[in-house]
Scaffold this motif. Structure first.
Motif, short mmCIF file in Angstrom:
data_model
loop_
_atom_site.label_atom_id
_atom_site.label_comp_id
_atom_site.label_asym_id
_atom_site.label_seq_id
_atom_site.Cartn_x
_atom_site.Cartn_y
_atom_site.Cartn_z
N ARG A 305 -15.88 2.91 -38.43
CA ARG A 305 -15.22 1.77 -37.74
C ARG A 305 -15.66 1.68 -36.29
NH1 ARG A 305 -9.27 3.02 -38.65
NH2 ARG A 305 -8.84 1.44 -37.07
N VAL A 306 -15.91 2.84 -35.68
CA VAL A 306 -16.40 2.84 -34.28
C VAL A 306 -17.81 2.25 -34.25
CG1 VAL A 306 -17.02 4.32 -32.33
CG2 VAL A 306 -14.97 4.83 -33.66
N CYS A 307 -18.63 2.62 -35.23
CA CYS A 307 -20.02 2.12 -35.28
C CYS A 307 -20.03 0.60 -35.42
CB CYS A 307 -20.77 2.74 -36.46
SG CYS A 307 -20.79 4.52 -36.39
N ASP A 308 -19.22 0.08 -36.32
CA ASP A 308 -19.16 -1.38 -36.52
C ASP A 308 -18.78 -2.07 -35.21
OD1 ASP A 308 -19.85 -1.05 -39.14
OD2 ASP A 308 -17.81 -1.25 -39.93
N GLN A 309 -17.82 -1.47 -34.51
CA GLN A 309 -17.37 -2.05 -33.25
C GLN A 309 -18.47 -2.03 -32.19
OE1 GLN A 309 -14.22 -3.60 -32.81
NE2 GLN A 309 -15.51 -4.34 -31.13
N LEU A 310 -19.20 -0.92 -32.13
CA LEU A 310 -20.27 -0.80 -31.14
C LEU A 310 -21.35 -1.85 -31.40
CD1 LEU A 310 -20.64 3.09 -30.91
CD2 LEU A 310 -19.66 1.56 -29.20
N LEU A 311 -21.69 -2.04 -32.69
CA LEU A 311 -22.70 -3.04 -33.03
C LEU A 311 -22.22 -4.42 -32.63
CD1 LEU A 311 -23.86 -1.66 -36.49
CD2 LEU A 311 -25.21 -1.78 -34.40
N ALA A 312 -20.93 -4.69 -32.89
CA ALA A 312 -20.38 -6.00 -32.52
C ALA A 312 -20.46 -6.20 -31.01
CB ALA A 312 -18.94 -6.09 -33.01
N LEU A 313 -20.15 -5.13 -30.26
CA LEU A 313 -20.19 -5.24 -28.80
C LEU A 313 -21.62 -5.52 -28.31
CD1 LEU A 313 -17.84 -2.30 -27.72
CD2 LEU A 313 -17.41 -4.75 -27.43
N CYS A 314 -22.60 -5.01 -29.06
CA CYS A 314 -24.01 -5.24 -28.69
C CYS A 314 -24.54 -6.53 -29.29
CB CYS A 314 -24.87 -4.07 -29.16
SG CYS A 314 -24.52 -2.54 -28.32
N GLY A 315 -23.67 -7.27 -29.97
CA GLY A 315 -24.08 -8.55 -30.55
C GLY A 315 -24.99 -8.40 -31.75
N MET A 316 -24.88 -7.27 -32.46
CA MET A 316 -25.74 -7.06 -33.64
C MET A 316 -24.90 -7.13 -34.91
SD MET A 316 -27.97 -3.82 -32.36
CE MET A 316 -28.20 -3.61 -30.61
N PRO A 317 -25.38 -7.83 -35.93
CA PRO A 317 -24.62 -7.89 -37.19
C PRO A 317 -24.55 -6.51 -37.85
CG PRO A 317 -26.67 -9.19 -37.31
CD PRO A 317 -26.61 -8.61 -35.94
N GLU A 319 -24.74 -5.64 -40.80
CA GLU A 319 -25.66 -5.39 -41.92
C GLU A 319 -27.12 -5.30 -41.46
OE1 GLU A 319 -23.47 -7.84 -41.68
OE2 GLU A 319 -24.72 -9.57 -41.28
N ARG A 320 -27.36 -5.39 -40.17
CA ARG A 320 -28.76 -5.32 -39.71
C ARG A 320 -29.40 -4.00 -40.16
NH1 ARG A 320 -30.67 -6.72 -33.68
NH2 ARG A 320 -30.14 -8.78 -34.47
N LYS A 321 -30.65 -4.10 -40.58
CA LYS A 321 -31.36 -2.92 -41.07
C LYS A 321 -31.96 -2.14 -39.89
CE LYS A 321 -31.13 -3.59 -45.63
NZ LYS A 321 -29.83 -4.26 -45.67
N ALA A 322 -32.09 -0.84 -40.08
CA ALA A 322 -32.61 0.03 -39.01
C ALA A 322 -34.01 -0.40 -38.58
CB ALA A 322 -32.63 1.48 -39.48
N ALA A 323 -34.80 -0.88 -39.55
CA ALA A 323 -36.18 -1.26 -39.23
C ALA A 323 -36.23 -2.41 -38.22
CB ALA A 323 -36.91 -1.64 -40.50
N ALA A 324 -35.15 -3.21 -38.20
CA ALA A 324 -35.14 -4.40 -37.32
C ALA A 324 -34.64 -4.07 -35.91
CB ALA A 324 -34.25 -5.47 -37.94
#
Ligand code: FAD
Length: 410
Positions: A305-317, A319-324
């Motif tokens: 849940r923390v990871c999802d929040q951090l991605l949201a704060l960085c404006g990243m979806p 489901e974004r793949k690591a390669a991207a």
């Protein structure tokens, strides 16, 4: 005519219980007065009702936990140090254990056992205890000694000890009465503020993470980029903001600030991992596990849940793949993990503060006896003094030690 009591102790908390018993054991006629219906209420609620009685360290470790004011505790700790506190409780049948953090608890995890031990010792000492009896005034008598006024009677005593605590958790009876008593004898009371108190924050997303505990983070309270204080330890997200050992330990610099809402908490969510190391981890994962979701890559290190929040704060979806993961995105993610910025609002205040910072100025109390330098025969011990330490059993240690030393000198 002599005084009715050799000593009256005001406030049956940690310091008062120890002081009254110790003075009575030394042959003094002692009366302990408590405002509440029951003595030691804060002991019962302490440490999540487990009572963290002290910290497993030497006197120097305790002194350090109180900052510059800690040196006041030298004599008190020499009289009753952490080891002696453990021995005192073990002698009353309370076996103790040391947890990984260094906190000392009763093996039973029951604060009530700690209080029972103190009450047993108090009874054995012969000290008298009167509950539901708030002191409303203390006056020095021209012929020596004191008059102590309660709602129902006026008492006389040769010596008086103030152990009324601070003004945090006022529902426990600690409403700062002792500051007024001391001030009436000419004592300076340094500005009081809540300490060891949960932090409130501005961003709403923090509440989304409520219930999650991170066992090891570093928190820095910053003002315009300048670090005011920092602490490493466990942190719990809550509906109002942040609580747990690390937030509580940094809270005094927030509650003591003129405009807490101008402060920013800078959080390192992975303090054990150097920034370059974490950056390299993300880079390597994006190459080696490109099909994996970024959230999954982060979740190797932090709760999902923390990871999802951090991605949201960085404006990243999510489901974004690591390669991207582009280099700028990677840098943004590293910054959000290693230097997450949470604008603060303030604290939950005295209502929820475990201790009170500030109090009766230490320079006006003889640290070798706990006697007032303003009024002979008047003594002060415990949290009413300008002493507040880190979380971890330090505050009780200060109360037991100063109470014991005062009791010896009553
Ligand atoms: P207190 O224990 O606060 O006692 C003061 C007493 O004086 C009270 O009983 C009060 O009713 C009485 N009183 C006040 N005014 C009057 C009056 N006018 N007349 C008569 N009586 C009066 N510290 C730790 O080290 N470990 C912990 O695990 C821990 N957990 C805590 C958890 C909570 C929720 C809280 C609130 C505090 C915790 N603390 C802990 C801090 C610790 O409880 C205090 O530092 C300590 O109790 C201070 O002891 P004291 O004797 O000075 O004051």
């Amino acid at each position: 005519m002599g005084a009715e009591w050799d000593a009256v102790v005001i406030g049956a908390g940690a310091a008062g219980l120890v002081a009254a018993a110790h003075a009575a054991e030394r042959g003094r006629r002692v009366l302990l007065l408590e405002k509440g219906r029951k003595p030691g209420v804060k002991i019962l609620m302490s440490g999540g009702t487990r009572c963290n009685i002290t910290h497993d360290c030497d006197a120097r470790g305790i002194i350090e936990a109180f900052g510059p004011n800690g040196k006041f505790l030298h004599s008190a700790l020499a009289a009753l140090g952490p080891r002696e506190v453990v021995a005192l409780f073990e002698a009353e049948g309370v076996a103790t254990k040391v947890e990984d953090t260094g906190k000392v608890f009763p093996v039973s995890d029951r604060a009530v056992d700690v209080l029972d031990a103190l009450l047993t010792r108090l009874r054995r000492s012969g000290a008298a205890l009167a509950t539901s009896e708030a002191v409303t005034g203390i006056a020095a008598q021209p012929e020596g000694g004191f008059r102590i006024v309660t709602a129902t009677r006026t008492l006389t005593a040769e010596k008086v000890l103030i152990t009324t605590g601070g003004k945090s958790y006022p529902g426990c009876g600690t409403t700062g009465d002792g500051y007024g008593f001391a001030a009436a004898f000419g004592h300076t009371v340094t500005a009081t503020r809540p300490a060891l108190v949960p932090l409130t924050v501005q961003p709403a997303w923090v509440a989304e993470l409520r219930g999650i505990t991170l066992p090891d983070v570093t928190l820095k309270v910053t003002e315009n980029g300048k670090v005011l204080t920092s602490r490493r330890g466990s942190t719990l997200f809550a509906h109002f903001g942040l609580t747990g050992p690390a937030p509580l330990d940094v809270s005094r610099s927030v509650s003591g600030h003129a405009s807490p809402a101008s402060l920013v908490l800078e959080v390192d969510l992975l303090p054990a991992e150097p920034e370059a190391h974490f950056d390299e981890y993300l880079r390597a994962e994006s190459l080696a596990s490109g099909k994996k979701q970024l959230a999954g890559v982060l979740a190797e290190k932090l709760p999902r849940r923390v990871c999802d929040q951090l991605l949201a704060l960085c404006g990243m979806p999510a489901e974004r793949k690591a390669a991207a993961l582009s280099k700028p995105d990677r840098q943004a993610l590293v910054a959000s993990v290693k230097r997450l910025r949470i604008p603060l609002r303030g604290t939950l205040g005295f209502e929820k503060a475990e201790v009170t910072a500030g109090g009766v100025s230490l320079g006006e109390v003889d640290s070798r006896t706990m006697q007032s330098k303003r009024q002979p025969g008047l003594y002060l011990a415990g949290e009413v003094l300008d002493l507040d330490g880190w979380i971890g059993g330090y505050n009780f240690q200060s109360a037991w030690s100063t109470g014991w030393l005062a009791g010896r000198n009553l």
